[in-house]
Design a protein around this motif. Structure first.
Motif, PDB file in Angstrom:
ATOM      1  N   ASN A 137       6.457 107.661  30.526  1.00  0.00           N
ATOM      2  CA  ASN A 137       7.398 107.307  29.472  1.00  0.00           C
ATOM      3  C   ASN A 137       6.654 106.640  28.321  1.00  0.00           C
ATOM      4  O   ASN A 137       5.927 105.666  28.538  1.00  0.00           O
ATOM      5  CB  ASN A 137       8.468 106.340  29.995  1.00  0.00           C
ATOM      6  N   LEU A 193      12.081 108.290  22.769  1.00  0.00           N
ATOM      7  CA  LEU A 193      11.490 108.073  24.085  1.00  0.00           C
ATOM      8  C   LEU A 193      11.050 109.403  24.660  1.00  0.00           C
ATOM      9  O   LEU A 193      11.866 110.305  24.879  1.00  0.00           O
ATOM     10  CB  LEU A 193      12.504 107.413  25.030  1.00  0.00           C
ATOM     11  N   HIS A 198       9.798 111.396  27.760  1.00  0.00           N
ATOM     12  CA  HIS A 198       9.804 111.321  29.224  1.00  0.00           C
ATOM     13  C   HIS A 198       9.181 112.590  29.781  1.00  0.00           C
ATOM     14  O   HIS A 198       9.613 113.698  29.451  1.00  0.00           O
ATOM     15  CB  HIS A 198      11.223 111.177  29.760  1.00  0.00           C
ATOM     16  N   ALA A 233      10.957  98.063  22.945  1.00  0.00           N
ATOM     17  CA  ALA A 233      10.728  98.682  24.248  1.00  0.00           C
ATOM     18  C   ALA A 233      11.639  98.081  25.319  1.00  0.00           C
ATOM     19  O   ALA A 233      12.204  98.809  26.148  1.00  0.00           O
ATOM     20  CB  ALA A 233       9.259  98.528  24.654  1.00  0.00           C
ATOM     21  N   ARG A 234      11.818  96.763  25.303  1.00  0.00           N
ATOM     22  CA  ARG A 234      12.705  96.127  26.277  1.00  0.00           C
ATOM     23  C   ARG A 234      14.139  96.592  26.104  1.00  0.00           C
ATOM     24  O   ARG A 234      14.855  96.827  27.077  1.00  0.00           O
ATOM     25  CB  ARG A 234      12.640  94.605  26.131  1.00  0.00           C
ATOM     26  N   SER A 241      14.480 100.173  27.318  1.00  0.00           N
ATOM     27  CA  SER A 241      14.306 100.184  28.766  1.00  0.00           C
ATOM     28  C   SER A 241      15.574  99.722  29.475  1.00  0.00           C
ATOM     29  O   SER A 241      16.012 100.336  30.456  1.00  0.00           O
ATOM     30  CB  SER A 241      13.120  99.290  29.154  1.00  0.00           C
ATOM     31  N   GLU A 242      16.189  98.652  28.977  1.00  0.00           N
ATOM     32  CA  GLU A 242      17.408  98.152  29.617  1.00  0.00           C
ATOM     33  C   GLU A 242      18.571  99.107  29.392  1.00  0.00           C
ATOM     34  O   GLU A 242      19.437  99.259  30.257  1.00  0.00           O
ATOM     35  CB  GLU A 242      17.738  96.759  29.097  1.00  0.00           C
ATOM     36  N   THR A 249      18.403 102.418  29.162  1.00  0.00           N
ATOM     37  CA  THR A 249      18.233 103.651  29.939  1.00  0.00           C
ATOM     38  C   THR A 249      17.939 103.414  31.408  1.00  0.00           C
ATOM     39  O   THR A 249      18.092 104.333  32.222  1.00  0.00           O
ATOM     40  CB  THR A 249      17.073 104.483  29.361  1.00  0.00           C
ATOM     41  N   GLU A 264      11.499 102.509  32.979  1.00  0.00           N
ATOM     42  CA  GLU A 264      10.373 101.652  32.646  1.00  0.00           C
ATOM     43  C   GLU A 264       9.593 102.248  31.479  1.00  0.00           C
ATOM     44  O   GLU A 264       9.373 103.457  31.424  1.00  0.00           O
ATOM     45  CB  GLU A 264       9.450 101.484  33.852  1.00  0.00           C
ATOM     46  N   ILE A 265       9.170 101.398  30.539  1.00  0.00           N
ATOM     47  CA  ILE A 265       8.426 101.859  29.362  1.00  0.00           C
ATOM     48  C   ILE A 265       7.122 101.072  29.270  1.00  0.00           C
ATOM     49  O   ILE A 265       7.071  99.998  28.671  1.00  0.00           O
ATOM     50  CB  ILE A 265       9.254 101.688  28.081  1.00  0.00           C
TER      51      ILE A 265
END
Length: 407
Positions: A84, A112, A114, A169-170, A173-174, A176, A179-180
């Motif tokens: 990611n 993002l 993936h 990024a945080r 990440s939260e 979706t 982890e990024i």
């Protein structure tokens, strides 16, 4: 949040006939830069690898504050498991060739990438800048112990102001649950440089695109755009679809698909001069997470994505609905988002079936999409078909922007 006044730049267009691409926006301009990172920095082409490594030595970095993959040794062929990478596009005018007097900084682009655990499929998710989301507690950019407090709902494009790239990024990440460990920020000049390095990107319009706010007046048919022309084309919002950020993302995906096809062509990847200039334009205008600044990571990332075919790459828009009380804003469509994330984490190959109202494709030739369905379904070839409410494009399908649909 007030709309920003957008400065006019010189315009130049070339009309062609043959292929098909699309239209977009500047703050979202960086969307196509992730494509460049994918195909150039991670292409596995030797010249690209050396070019990127040469410029990485001087790249600016930031610590995301989250663990990356286990230390990568020399010769590591691929990342173990999923990959990611977040790309945020900054609208800062500081130090840029584009300057209309606006100050401050927003993360108006949020993409993002993936890659599935088996390294057979890749997806680029576009998150609308107007999405209202929770923002977690984020450390201050000065490295001190102070943290910005968590907020239950803020516009996504403000996250960079609450702790820089690590906070973006945080937040993603939260949202979706993914982890990024890798992330980057790119600026306007990177967009200009990359479009020039490839010799322009062909975009297709089914009708003329006229937008005085960005000084665009493009004819129907094929238009080849580079440099400031590409930047202005990527900026346009009121000249495409219904003038919303959603329509702008639809059009940006047409542009990205066209750029992906061009980058994959032998004319680009076998030209050392183009590859070198692409690497320089990208890295010189980026802030990288410390986890990305190593030749070992670049080599492993190259091995992770180099064999992914165009038919197994999807550009997808994160599902959203109109906000109930914030006019012009969006909120996550949690049900559809859960379907999308579940499909990604399954690692199965899939196709998007809805292109969005601002895009014309062979499957959706005008202003529509296939009939709605309640859930993903597998076709006879075993590929999952996402419901058309989850819109996007595939780079192996040539698409056009339909231009302005609201008058």
């Amino acid at each position: 949040m007030a709309r920003r006044t957008q400065a006019e730049q010189p315009r130049r267009s070339v009309v062609r006939h043959g292929k098909l691409p699309r239209s977009s926006s500047v703050k979202n301009a960086s969307r196509f830069v992730l494509t460049t990172i994918l195909v150039i920095a991670f292409s596995g082409v030797a010249t690209a690898g050396y070019a990127v490594w040469g410029f990485l030595n001087s790249a600016k970095t930031v610590d995301l504050g989250v663990p990356a993959h286990a230390a990568l040794g020399a010769g590591t062929q691929a990342i173990d498991g999923e990959l990611n990478i977040l790309l945020a596009g900054s609208d800062t005018r500081l130090g840029q060739g584009y300057d209309d007097g606006e100050e401050g900084e927003l993360n108006d682009v949020n993409l993002l990438l993936h890659v599935s655990a088996d390294h057979k499929n890749a997806t680029v998710i576009s998150f609308p800048r107007d999405l209202m989301v929770p923002i977690p507690s984020c450390p201050s950019e000065d490295g001190e112990e102070d943290f910005y407090p968590a907020m239950s709902e803020q516009q996504l494009n403000t996250a960079i102001g609450y702790g820089g790239l690590p906070c973006v990024a945080r937040t993603i990440s939260e949202l979706t649950g993914m982890e990024i460990p890798y992330a980057a920020v790119i600026t306007f000049d990177g967009v200009v440089g990359i479009s020039e390095a490839v010799g322009g990107v062909d975009v297709c319009l089914t009708e003329p695109l006229v937008d005085p706010k960005t000084n665009l007046d493009l004819p129907a048919g094929m238009n080849t755009l580079e440099g400031w022309d590409a930047l202005q084309f990527l900026r346009t919002r009121y000249g495409v679809g219904d003038g919303s950020d959603i329509s702008r993302i639809n059009n940006q995906q047409v542009f990205m698909s066209s750029l992906m096809r061009k980058l994959k062509s032998a004319d680009t990847l076998t030209d050392p001069f183009k590859v070198w200039n692409l690497a320089k334009a990208a890295v010189d205008n980026m802030l990288l997470s410390e986890s990305m600044k190593s030749m070992q990571f670049m080599q492993a990332a190259a091995g992770t994505v180099k064999d992914i075919d165009l038919e197994n790459i999807n550009f997808v828009q994160y599902p959203s609905v109109d906000h109930p009380y914030e006019a012009g804003r969006l909120r996550p469509n949690l049900e559809l988002a859960a379907q999308l994330i579940e499909t990604l984490q399954s690692g199965e190959a899939f196709d998007v079936t809805g292109a969005g109202g601002a895009v014309a494709t062979p499957e959706a030739p005008a202003d529509g999409a296939p009939p709605a369905s309640d859930a993903p379904a597998a076709d006879d070839g075993g590929r999952i078909k996402l419901p058309p409410e989850i819109t996007g494009l595939k780079p192996d399908v040539e698409s056009c922007s339909v231009g302005n649909t609201t008058y």
